[in-house]
Design a protein around this motif. Sequence first.
Motif, PDB file in Angstrom:
ATOM      1  N   GLU A  15       0.804  -1.154  -0.129  1.00 63.05           N
ATOM      2  CA  GLU A  15      -0.037  -0.045  -0.168  1.00 63.05           C
ATOM      3  C   GLU A  15       0.750   1.223   0.151  1.00 63.05           C
ATOM      4  O   GLU A  15       0.498   2.203  -0.766  1.00 63.05           O
ATOM      5  CB  GLU A  15      -1.023  -0.010   1.165  1.00 63.05           C
ATOM      6  CG  GLU A  15      -1.797  -1.105   1.316  1.00 63.05           C
ATOM      7  CD  GLU A  15      -3.063  -1.116   0.214  1.00 63.05           C
ATOM      8  OE1 GLU A  15      -3.004  -0.272  -0.632  1.00 63.05           O
ATOM      9  OE2 GLU A  15      -3.600  -2.229  -0.295  1.00 63.05           O
ATOM     10  N   LYS A  18       2.076   1.860  -3.604  1.00 57.98           N
ATOM     11  CA  LYS A  18       1.116   2.330  -4.160  1.00 57.98           C
ATOM     12  C   LYS A  18       1.045   3.551  -4.051  1.00 57.98           C
ATOM     13  O   LYS A  18       0.938   4.555  -5.103  1.00 57.98           O
ATOM     14  CB  LYS A  18      -0.215   1.488  -4.138  1.00 57.98           C
ATOM     15  CG  LYS A  18      -1.153   1.503  -4.780  1.00 57.98           C
ATOM     16  CD  LYS A  18      -2.597   1.003  -4.518  1.00 57.98           C
ATOM     17  CE  LYS A  18      -2.472  -0.331  -4.256  1.00 57.98           C
ATOM     18  NZ  LYS A  18      -3.941  -0.866  -4.013  1.00 57.98           N
ATOM     19  N   SER A  19       0.941   4.201  -2.975  1.00 61.88           N
ATOM     20  CA  SER A  19       0.944   5.455  -2.668  1.00 61.88           C
ATOM     21  C   SER A  19       2.035   6.371  -3.074  1.00 61.88           C
ATOM     22  O   SER A  19       1.731   7.480  -3.817  1.00 61.88           O
ATOM     23  CB  SER A  19       0.650   6.034  -1.159  1.00 61.88           C
ATOM     24  OG  SER A  19      -0.462   5.384  -0.705  1.00 61.88           O
TER      25      SER A  19
END
Length: 192
Positions: A15, A18-19
Motif C-alpha cells: 500500500e 502504491k501511494s
Amino acid sequence: GNAHDPAHAKNVNYEGMKSLLAAAAGSGTCKRVVRITGKGETPWSFFSILLNGLGGMAKAWNYEGERLMRACSVDYTIVRPGVMSARAELPPSSLALADNGGDMKVTPIPPGAIADLCVDCLRTPNAARATLTAMRSAEPGAGSGSWGQLLAGVRPDRRAFRSDLLEAHQTAVRVGGTALALAGLALASAAA
C-alpha cells in the motif's frame, strides 16, 4: 501481524508503494524511483517461510510492491542486496551485480555500499526499469572496485517476473509452517 497496523508488511511494502508511485507519477517531475527490497522469488525457502510466517508475509508483500513498480509509468530501479550488515567487510574489488533479477550467492554487504549503489543508479540511464541483485563477491577481490563499472553493463529487465507469488508465499507458509511446527514438536518430545 494485524493487517490494520500501519507498520504491517502489506501496508508498508504494498500500500505504501502504491501511494508513493501514485505521487511520483502525479508529480510530473519524478523521473525514477529506486527501492531496496529483497529476494522474494523463492516462497518455499526456509527463510521465506520463516520471515513470511513471523513477519506478516513481509517477503510476499515486498515482491508485490516490486510488481507495482514494474507496472508504473515512472521508471524504477529495484535493488536486491545481500544480507546488509554494518559489520560486513568489503575488501577491494569485491562488488558484484546481476541485472534482470539475476540469482547470486547471498553474501553480507555493508549498508553504505548499497546506499552508494542507489545513488549511482540515478546517474546511470541504462539502470532504469532494472531489477538488480547486489552482493559482495563470493571470493574477496573477485569482483569490481566500483558500482559504476558494473552499472555500465546493466540492461533493463528482459524477463517476465512471476505474477503468482503472493499465493505461492501464502501456500508455502501454510504448508511449510505446519511442517516446521510439527518438526519442532517432534524435537521437543524427543528431548523430553
